[in-house]
Design a protein around this motif. Structure first.
Motif, PDB file in Angstrom:
ATOM      1  N   ALA A   6     -12.527  -3.496  11.229  1.00  0.00           N
ATOM      2  CA  ALA A   6     -11.608  -4.031  10.223  1.00  0.00           C
ATOM      3  C   ALA A   6     -12.023  -3.610   8.813  1.00  0.00           C
ATOM      4  O   ALA A   6     -11.175  -3.338   7.971  1.00  0.00           O
ATOM      5  CB  ALA A   6     -11.542  -5.555  10.321  1.00  0.00           C
ATOM      6  N   TYR A   7     -13.326  -3.527   8.564  1.00  0.00           N
ATOM      7  CA  TYR A   7     -13.772  -3.092   7.239  1.00  0.00           C
ATOM      8  C   TYR A   7     -13.463  -1.613   7.026  1.00  0.00           C
ATOM      9  O   TYR A   7     -13.005  -1.220   5.953  1.00  0.00           O
ATOM     10  CB  TYR A   7     -15.273  -3.342   7.031  1.00  0.00           C
ATOM     11  CG  TYR A   7     -15.714  -2.885   5.672  1.00  0.00           C
ATOM     12  CD1 TYR A   7     -15.436  -3.644   4.541  1.00  0.00           C
ATOM     13  CD2 TYR A   7     -16.360  -1.670   5.490  1.00  0.00           C
ATOM     14  CE1 TYR A   7     -15.801  -3.217   3.267  1.00  0.00           C
ATOM     15  CE2 TYR A   7     -16.731  -1.236   4.222  1.00  0.00           C
ATOM     16  CZ  TYR A   7     -16.448  -2.015   3.129  1.00  0.00           C
ATOM     17  OH  TYR A   7     -16.797  -1.586   1.870  1.00  0.00           O
ATOM     18  N   ASP A   8     -13.706  -0.803   8.048  1.00  0.00           N
ATOM     19  CA  ASP A   8     -13.401   0.627   7.927  1.00  0.00           C
ATOM     20  C   ASP A   8     -11.926   0.845   7.591  1.00  0.00           C
ATOM     21  O   ASP A   8     -11.581   1.662   6.742  1.00  0.00           O
ATOM     22  CB  ASP A   8     -13.746   1.364   9.223  1.00  0.00           C
ATOM     23  CG  ASP A   8     -15.234   1.460   9.452  1.00  0.00           C
ATOM     24  OD1 ASP A   8     -15.994   1.325   8.476  1.00  0.00           O
ATOM     25  OD2 ASP A   8     -15.631   1.652  10.605  1.00  0.00           O
ATOM     26  N   ILE A   9     -11.074   0.111   8.248  1.00  0.00           N
ATOM     27  CA  ILE A   9      -9.633   0.220   8.004  1.00  0.00           C
ATOM     28  C   ILE A   9      -9.288  -0.334   6.620  1.00  0.00           C
ATOM     29  O   ILE A   9      -8.456   0.209   5.906  1.00  0.00           O
ATOM     30  CB  ILE A   9      -8.861  -0.510   9.113  1.00  0.00           C
ATOM     31  CG1 ILE A   9      -9.079   0.229  10.435  1.00  0.00           C
ATOM     32  CG2 ILE A   9      -7.387  -0.642   8.786  1.00  0.00           C
ATOM     33  CD1 ILE A   9      -8.682  -0.542  11.635  1.00  0.00           C
ATOM     34  N   ALA A  10      -9.982  -1.392   6.230  1.00  0.00           N
ATOM     35  CA  ALA A  10      -9.730  -1.999   4.920  1.00  0.00           C
ATOM     36  C   ALA A  10     -10.063  -1.056   3.773  1.00  0.00           C
ATOM     37  O   ALA A  10      -9.440  -1.129   2.718  1.00  0.00           O
ATOM     38  CB  ALA A  10     -10.534  -3.294   4.779  1.00  0.00           C
ATOM     39  N   VAL A  11     -11.027  -0.165   3.981  1.00  0.00           N
ATOM     40  CA  VAL A  11     -11.361   0.796   2.926  1.00  0.00           C
ATOM     41  C   VAL A  11     -10.136   1.646   2.605  1.00  0.00           C
ATOM     42  O   VAL A  11      -9.821   1.898   1.435  1.00  0.00           O
ATOM     43  CB  VAL A  11     -12.569   1.666   3.331  1.00  0.00           C
ATOM     44  CG1 VAL A  11     -12.773   2.812   2.357  1.00  0.00           C
ATOM     45  CG2 VAL A  11     -13.832   0.806   3.419  1.00  0.00           C
ATOM     46  N   PHE A  12      -9.421   2.069   3.633  1.00  0.00           N
ATOM     47  CA  PHE A  12      -8.185   2.816   3.399  1.00  0.00           C
ATOM     48  C   PHE A  12      -7.152   1.920   2.715  1.00  0.00           C
ATOM     49  O   PHE A  12      -6.490   2.334   1.753  1.00  0.00           O
ATOM     50  CB  PHE A  12      -7.613   3.374   4.707  1.00  0.00           C
ATOM     51  CG  PHE A  12      -6.400   4.213   4.495  1.00  0.00           C
ATOM     52  CD1 PHE A  12      -6.515   5.571   4.274  1.00  0.00           C
ATOM     53  CD2 PHE A  12      -5.134   3.648   4.483  1.00  0.00           C
ATOM     54  CE1 PHE A  12      -5.389   6.353   4.053  1.00  0.00           C
ATOM     55  CE2 PHE A  12      -4.003   4.414   4.267  1.00  0.00           C
ATOM     56  CZ  PHE A  12      -4.136   5.772   4.048  1.00  0.00           C
ATOM     57  N   GLY A  13      -7.016   0.689   3.210  1.00  0.00           N
ATOM     58  CA  GLY A  13      -6.063  -0.245   2.609  1.00  0.00           C
ATOM     59  C   GLY A  13      -6.380  -0.540   1.156  1.00  0.00           C
ATOM     60  O   GLY A  13      -5.477  -0.641   0.322  1.00  0.00           O
ATOM     61  N   TRP A  14      -7.657  -0.664   0.847  1.00  0.00           N
ATOM     62  CA  TRP A  14      -8.071  -0.902  -0.534  1.00  0.00           C
ATOM     63  C   TRP A  14      -7.671   0.278  -1.419  1.00  0.00           C
ATOM     64  O   TRP A  14      -7.144   0.095  -2.514  1.00  0.00           O
ATOM     65  CB  TRP A  14      -9.586  -1.129  -0.595  1.00  0.00           C
ATOM     66  CG  TRP A  14     -10.118  -1.180  -1.975  1.00  0.00           C
ATOM     67  CD1 TRP A  14     -10.134  -2.258  -2.808  1.00  0.00           C
ATOM     68  CD2 TRP A  14     -10.703  -0.105  -2.710  1.00  0.00           C
ATOM     69  NE1 TRP A  14     -10.697  -1.911  -4.019  1.00  0.00           N
ATOM     70  CE2 TRP A  14     -11.056  -0.587  -3.974  1.00  0.00           C
ATOM     71  CE3 TRP A  14     -10.968   1.236  -2.410  1.00  0.00           C
ATOM     72  CZ2 TRP A  14     -11.653   0.211  -4.941  1.00  0.00           C
ATOM     73  CZ3 TRP A  14     -11.560   2.032  -3.366  1.00  0.00           C
ATOM     74  CH2 TRP A  14     -11.901   1.509  -4.624  1.00  0.00           C
ATOM     75  N   GLY A  15      -7.926   1.491  -0.936  1.00  0.00           N
ATOM     76  CA  GLY A  15      -7.556   2.676  -1.706  1.00  0.00           C
ATOM     77  C   GLY A  15      -6.055   2.763  -1.932  1.00  0.00           C
ATOM     78  O   GLY A  15      -5.590   3.074  -3.033  1.00  0.00           O
ATOM     79  N   ALA A  16      -5.304   2.458  -0.888  1.00  0.00           N
ATOM     80  CA  ALA A  16      -3.841   2.487  -1.011  1.00  0.00           C
ATOM     81  C   ALA A  16      -3.362   1.434  -1.999  1.00  0.00           C
ATOM     82  O   ALA A  16      -2.499   1.701  -2.844  1.00  0.00           O
ATOM     83  CB  ALA A  16      -3.200   2.269   0.357  1.00  0.00           C
ATOM     84  N   ARG A  17      -3.934   0.237  -1.902  1.00  0.00           N
ATOM     85  CA  ARG A  17      -3.543  -0.845  -2.815  1.00  0.00           C
ATOM     86  C   ARG A  17      -3.942  -0.515  -4.247  1.00  0.00           C
ATOM     87  O   ARG A  17      -3.204  -0.792  -5.188  1.00  0.00           O
ATOM     88  CB  ARG A  17      -4.177  -2.153  -2.361  1.00  0.00           C
ATOM     89  CG  ARG A  17      -3.687  -3.361  -3.097  1.00  0.00           C
ATOM     90  CD  ARG A  17      -4.292  -4.642  -2.518  1.00  0.00           C
ATOM     91  NE  ARG A  17      -3.722  -5.792  -3.137  1.00  0.00           N
ATOM     92  CZ  ARG A  17      -2.710  -6.499  -2.657  1.00  0.00           C
ATOM     93  NH1 ARG A  17      -2.174  -6.163  -1.511  1.00  0.00           N
ATOM     94  NH2 ARG A  17      -2.245  -7.541  -3.293  1.00  0.00           N
ATOM     95  N   SER A  18      -5.113   0.078  -4.429  1.00  0.00           N
ATOM     96  CA  SER A  18      -5.593   0.432  -5.763  1.00  0.00           C
ATOM     97  C   SER A  18      -4.683   1.445  -6.444  1.00  0.00           C
ATOM     98  O   SER A  18      -4.605   1.500  -7.668  1.00  0.00           O
ATOM     99  CB  SER A  18      -7.007   1.009  -5.680  1.00  0.00           C
ATOM    100  OG  SER A  18      -7.904   0.039  -5.215  1.00  0.00           O
ATOM    101  N   GLN A  19      -4.001   2.275  -5.647  1.00  0.00           N
ATOM    102  CA  GLN A  19      -3.113   3.304  -6.188  1.00  0.00           C
ATOM    103  C   GLN A  19      -1.643   2.894  -6.132  1.00  0.00           C
ATOM    104  O   GLN A  19      -0.754   3.714  -6.301  1.00  0.00           O
ATOM    105  CB  GLN A  19      -3.305   4.602  -5.414  1.00  0.00           C
ATOM    106  CG  GLN A  19      -4.692   5.160  -5.530  1.00  0.00           C
ATOM    107  CD  GLN A  19      -4.892   6.372  -4.639  1.00  0.00           C
ATOM    108  OE1 GLN A  19      -3.943   6.962  -4.120  1.00  0.00           O
ATOM    109  NE2 GLN A  19      -6.135   6.750  -4.438  1.00  0.00           N
ATOM    110  N   ASP A  20      -1.391   1.609  -5.855  1.00  0.00           N
ATOM    111  CA  ASP A  20      -0.017   1.085  -5.727  1.00  0.00           C
ATOM    112  C   ASP A  20       0.791   1.846  -4.679  1.00  0.00           C
ATOM    113  O   ASP A  20       1.988   2.074  -4.840  1.00  0.00           O
ATOM    114  CB  ASP A  20       0.715   1.105  -7.072  1.00  0.00           C
ATOM    115  CG  ASP A  20       0.138   0.106  -8.059  1.00  0.00           C
ATOM    116  OD1 ASP A  20      -0.323  -0.976  -7.618  1.00  0.00           O
ATOM    117  OD2 ASP A  20       0.125   0.398  -9.267  1.00  0.00           O
TER     118      ASP A  20
END
Length: 104
Positions: A6-20
């Protein structure tokens, strides 16, 4: 390396969220991921929380390394954006859920 999927996947989600771009690329990422690997519902639910944890970790890395990297770029605007990210996340993932708990 052992870690939470879940953390590995969240890293991608965080990047996507950070870039709107969370709403556009997150669903496609999950579809592609699930074509290769299984992902339990609990892992998917935990991912949202790991996005916030990732953001706090990044801010911690930045501030802890200020003596090496410099502090000039860590001004009010940097911290305003960091706090806004967390407040937006809270509004989406925590406040709605706490309202649901109050109703039950």
């Amino acid at each position: 390396m052992v870690g939470w999927r879940a953390y590995d996947i969240a890293v991608f989600g965080w990047g996507a969220r950070s870039q709107d771009k969370e709403k556009t690329i997150w669903p496609a990422f999950l579809r592609g991921y699930r074509e290769i690997r299984s992902l339990s519902d609990i892992d998917l639910q935990a991912t949202a929380y790991f996005v916030a944890i990732r953001h706090l970790w990044i801010v911690g890395i930045h501030t802890a390394n200020g003596y090496d990297w410099g502090f000039g770029w860590m001004h009010d605007r940097y911290f305003d954006r960091a706090i806004k990210f967390l407040r937006d996340w809270e509004a989406e993932y925590l406040k709605e859920k706490s309202l649901e708990l109050d109703v039950q």
